[in-house]
Design an enzyme around this catalytic site. Sequence first.
Site, PDB file in Angstrom:
ATOM      1  N   GLU A   1       0.868  -1.025   0.059  1.00  0.00           N
ATOM      2  CA  GLU A   1      -0.148  -0.027  -0.007  1.00  0.00           C
ATOM      3  C   GLU A   1       0.865   1.265   0.044  1.00  0.00           C
ATOM      4  O   GLU A   1       0.609   2.364  -0.584  1.00  0.00           O
ATOM      5  CB  GLU A   1      -0.942  -0.141   1.043  1.00  0.00           C
ATOM      6  CG  GLU A   1      -2.015  -1.291   0.812  1.00  0.00           C
ATOM      7  CD  GLU A   1      -2.680  -1.365   2.351  1.00  0.00           C
ATOM      8  OE1 GLU A   1      -2.419  -1.424   3.464  1.00  0.00           O
ATOM      9  OE2 GLU A   1      -4.113  -0.948   2.113  1.00  0.00           O
TER      10      GLU A   1
ATOM     11  N   GLU B   1      -3.905  -9.625   3.693  1.00  0.00           N
ATOM     12  CA  GLU B   1      -4.722  -9.311   4.722  1.00  0.00           C
ATOM     13  C   GLU B   1      -5.558 -10.402   4.993  1.00  0.00           C
ATOM     14  O   GLU B   1      -6.019 -10.434   6.300  1.00  0.00           O
ATOM     15  CB  GLU B   1      -5.202  -7.757   4.666  1.00  0.00           C
ATOM     16  CG  GLU B   1      -4.203  -6.648   5.034  1.00  0.00           C
ATOM     17  CD  GLU B   1      -3.513  -6.362   3.580  1.00  0.00           C
ATOM     18  OE1 GLU B   1      -3.449  -7.166   2.783  1.00  0.00           O
ATOM     19  OE2 GLU B   1      -2.848  -5.069   3.606  1.00  0.00           O
TER      20      GLU B   1
HETATM   21  N1  3HC Z   1       4.194  -7.397  11.869  1.00  0.00           N
HETATM   22  C1  3HC Z   1       4.749  -7.509  13.001  1.00  0.00           C
HETATM   23  N2  3HC Z   1       5.553  -8.800  13.173  1.00  0.00           N
HETATM   24  C2  3HC Z   1       5.908  -9.667  11.951  1.00  0.00           C
HETATM   25  C3  3HC Z   1       5.056  -9.294  10.825  1.00  0.00           C
HETATM   26  C4  3HC Z   1       4.478  -8.156  10.726  1.00  0.00           C
HETATM   27  N3  3HC Z   1       3.744  -7.667   9.881  1.00  0.00           N
HETATM   28  N4  3HC Z   1       5.619 -10.031  10.025  1.00  0.00           N
HETATM   29  C5  3HC Z   1       6.022 -10.804  10.400  1.00  0.00           C
HETATM   30  N5  3HC Z   1       6.488 -10.297  11.750  1.00  0.00           N
HETATM   31  C6  3HC Z   1       7.483 -11.027  12.691  1.00  0.00           C
HETATM   32  C7  3HC Z   1       7.180 -12.615  13.042  1.00  0.00           C
HETATM   33  O1  3HC Z   1       6.247 -12.987  13.879  1.00  0.00           O
HETATM   34  C8  3HC Z   1       8.601 -13.244  13.460  1.00  0.00           C
HETATM   35  O2  3HC Z   1       8.869 -12.889  14.736  1.00  0.00           O
HETATM   36  P1  3HC Z   1       9.701 -13.772  15.720  1.00  0.00           P
HETATM   37  O3  3HC Z   1      10.942 -13.918  15.094  1.00  0.00           O
HETATM   38  O4  3HC Z   1       9.670 -13.032  17.115  1.00  0.00           O
HETATM   39  O5  3HC Z   1       8.742 -15.273  15.780  1.00  0.00           O
HETATM   40  C9  3HC Z   1       9.486 -12.210  12.678  1.00  0.00           C
HETATM   41  O6  3HC Z   1       8.773 -11.127  12.181  1.00  0.00           O
HETATM   42  C10 3HC Z   1      10.013 -12.915  11.398  1.00  0.00           C
HETATM   43  O7  3HC Z   1       8.815 -13.479  10.491  1.00  0.00           O
HETATM   44  P2  3HC Z   1       8.799 -14.918   9.735  1.00  0.00           P
HETATM   45  O8  3HC Z   1       9.543 -15.971  10.495  1.00  0.00           O
HETATM   46  O9  3HC Z   1       7.590 -15.064   8.964  1.00  0.00           O
HETATM   47  O10 3HC Z   1      10.204 -14.371   8.521  1.00  0.00           O
HETATM   48  P3  3HC Z   1       9.858 -14.804   7.100  1.00  0.00           P
HETATM   49  O11 3HC Z   1      11.498 -14.148   6.613  1.00  0.00           O
HETATM   50  O12 3HC Z   1       9.993 -16.232   6.947  1.00  0.00           O
HETATM   51  O13 3HC Z   1       8.833 -14.103   6.298  1.00  0.00           O
HETATM   52  C11 3HC Z   1       7.550 -12.191   5.739  1.00  0.00           C
HETATM   53  C12 3HC Z   1       8.835 -12.726   6.299  1.00  0.00           C
HETATM   54  C13 3HC Z   1       7.204 -12.785   4.395  1.00  0.00           C
HETATM   55  C14 3HC Z   1       7.456 -10.816   6.008  1.00  0.00           C
HETATM   56  C15 3HC Z   1       6.325 -12.960   6.774  1.00  0.00           C
HETATM   57  O14 3HC Z   1       6.698 -12.553   7.985  1.00  0.00           O
HETATM   58  C16 3HC Z   1       5.041 -12.487   6.519  1.00  0.00           C
HETATM   59  O15 3HC Z   1       4.245 -13.133   5.626  1.00  0.00           O
HETATM   60  N6  3HC Z   1       4.348 -11.555   7.391  1.00  0.00           N
HETATM   61  C17 3HC Z   1       2.988 -11.115   7.443  1.00  0.00           C
HETATM   62  C18 3HC Z   1       2.695 -10.163   6.175  1.00  0.00           C
HETATM   63  C19 3HC Z   1       1.307  -9.661   6.328  1.00  0.00           C
HETATM   64  O16 3HC Z   1       0.593 -10.315   6.413  1.00  0.00           O
HETATM   65  N7  3HC Z   1       1.250  -8.317   6.194  1.00  0.00           N
HETATM   66  C20 3HC Z   1      -0.050  -7.673   6.231  1.00  0.00           C
HETATM   67  C21 3HC Z   1      -0.074  -7.216   7.560  1.00  0.00           C
HETATM   68  S1  3HC Z   1      -1.868  -6.409   7.974  1.00  0.00           S
HETATM   69  C22 3HC Z   1      -1.583  -4.857   7.087  1.00  0.00           C
HETATM   70  O17 3HC Z   1      -0.592  -4.670   6.559  1.00  0.00           O
HETATM   71  C23 3HC Z   1      -2.911  -4.062   7.188  1.00  0.00           C
HETATM   72  C24 3HC Z   1      -2.720  -2.852   6.328  1.00  0.00           C
HETATM   73  O18 3HC Z   1      -3.584  -3.133   5.246  1.00  0.00           O
HETATM   74  C25 3HC Z   1      -3.354  -1.715   6.934  1.00  0.00           C
END
Ligand code: 3HC
Length: 691
Positions: A103, A123
């Site tokens: 975004e 999301e």
């Molecule tokens: N916020 C806070 N913490 C997050 C996070 C996020 N968005 N994404 C990942 N983390 C944390 C994980 O909990 C993990 O924490 P830990 O080490 O304490 O267990 C650490 O970051 C590493 O995460 P991964 O083990 O998943 O790391 P990878 O390298 O394998 O993957 C990633 C990275 C592809 C970014 C994956 O973490 C992921 O898919 N994250 C979520 C992405 C997501 O869903 N984003 C949308 C969020 S909602 C949003 O944006 C709303 C908006 O529209 C307003």
Amino acid sequence: MSVSFEMYGHIAVLTIDNPPVNALSHHVRQGLVKAIERVNKDAAIKGAVIIGAGRIFIGGADIKEFGKPPLAPHLPDVINTIEACRVPILAAINGAALGGGLEVALGCRYRVGAKTAKTGLPEVNLGLIPGAGGTQRLPRLIGALKAAAMITTGKPLDAEKALSAGILDAVFEQDLLEESITFFNVKLKSGEIRPALSTITTLPFADPKGFEALTKKTKARARGQLSPIKALEAVEAAHLPFAQGLKRERKIFMDCMASDQRSGLIHSFFAQRQVGKIPGLKTSKIREIKTVTILGAGTMGVGIAMAFLDGGYAVQLFDINRDAQDKALARIYNTYKGSVTKGRITAPQMRKRLDNLSAIFDMQAASNSELIIEAATENMEIKKSIFRELDALAKPSCILASNTSYLDINILAKVTKRPSDVIGMHFFSPANIMKLLEVVRTDSVSDEVLGTVMQVGKSIGKVCVVAGVCDGFIGNRVLKSYRKQADFMIEDGAMPQDVDRAMRDFGLAMGPFQVSDLAGIDIGWHTRRREDATRPKNERYVDIADKLYDLGRLGQKTGAGYYSYKDGNRTPVDDPIVEKLILDASKRKQITRRTFTDTEIQNRILFAMINEGAKILEEGIALRALDIDMVFIHGYGFPAYRGGPMFYGDQIGVKTVYDGILEFAKTDPKSWKPAKLLRTLAKTNGRFSDP
Ligand code: 3HC
């Protein structure tokens, strides 16, 4: 500093640095707004680049802030500020740009990526919809249909796909920042800067029919999950003037944020990352695994072999039966060929996997392996002799694992001279597809071996859950407890289709009787025969499944089980023969049949699950409640949006579960004995997830 500011000639470079994933936490949002203010104030600046530090661009909004009071500046306002900046801004996407990350990029005039770039709006997987303009700007960029497909599935696009979809303007292979600045300078010099997406009034590529079809598909796929359907509503609002559409998106986003499904999915997200962390492990040392030998070329062995081949390991497959071995190799070949035809893997990928596979005919050949997984018949004596043999032939550092689904692996460990190297690896069928791996911790296994197996499991894409030794470990033990309740209900008045429908309505992928038909009625029959000798004489025993077995109705594979299946079709059809068989069973036991509401069916099954889960926690078979949740979500089709059975128990209140069980116990005290932990939590208003 979470957002750094550097000048490259007339271009300001804003680098987001908020490990581990550059989430848009409060301080990052503040940092971005401050940086844009600085750009706005400095007339010498002609453009700005936003880039992420490390391997990720921006992993999205900070999920850890969800459920807490939101702090200004809010993300939609930050993105509006980026879009309204005095000078154009380019997003240089160095890695994943997910959710709020994409975004932010959509608020920029240009988007370029490294080869490692990944763009997506996932999301819906968290029970949300994009809430910072994603549902409004993406349709204006690539059309409503393509945008809706991305948003409803949550699947990200890699750099090449994002380029051809029109999300990225260019993909660079060398130095992303340097090449982005060169690209940007050309655009700036041309004087023709692209307008902001919010100013576009008509969506490109209208395709109402396609949208209708996608809506139908999304509804069918959602299985009770609300966010994908809500996301469609938001994308439809992109036809409105931008400000109105944005308002509509915000309202839907906030509604989703307040939902139980959002809490369940966020719990699943963090639990999936937490479950691999074993408290108190004394070493982080792990062994290197290159070659894996699988003993037993049945369905399970084949699936396990493919799981390791998919993960890039060298695999040896052994079976004493040459014919079984040949069939297994043909099955692996055909499965990969099918995957190539369906475009899931490429022909060179298939070649590589097959090159990594060898059939061995002498168990001695397993001596080159660092990991040997026994997937032979579920017979303790056979397994004991295999483990004795393996102990003699395996190299000193080799890990010996059993794929047994219920046998006592402590006994297997004891027949070897290396009990600290013996462990359970309980895969779920089909093992190359199912994500769950129960890692069974024997009394004697070393921390190094446990850590290694957890790491190996993760490397082949499994969600690894540590389980202690007991009959059925976590998953099958809990399954047995609620399966029993399902059987009681059909003898007491419900039909299999009533129970299955109620559980599907709750969100389970399949009801318990459909699962039996899929797994095979013979599997349960063999288990029950094994238990005959030890089953208490006064225990209630439902023999309906035995009658089906006697009739040769073994489930889907014979075209009939609890349901009938016409012409190889997997759709279950209610069967009057089964209904009569069930009515006869009730009559034989002089049971006056009664009706069950869907809620009662769901409560009986879910409370049985939660109660057994509580016993498993008490006994230390599962490390935490979240481990049980992960087993059911990844191995048994429990809906992730409910967070797993234990989280669901917390959500409805442990006291509700406890009181429900006491109520059921009034008519059946033998099978409804509340766990001590359940009683304690109910009395103290506690939760399973309390630390
Ligand atoms: N916020 C806070 N913490 C997050 C996070 C996020 N968005 N994404 C990942 N983390 C944390 C994980 O909990 C993990 O924490 P830990 O080490 O304490 O267990 C650490 O970051 C590493 O995460 P991964 O083990 O998943 O790391 P990878 O390298 O394998 O993957 C990633 C990275 C592809 C970014 C994956 O973490 C992921 O898919 N994250 C979520 C992405 C997501 O869903 N984003 C949308 C969020 S909602 C949003 O944006 C709303 C908006 O529209 C307003």
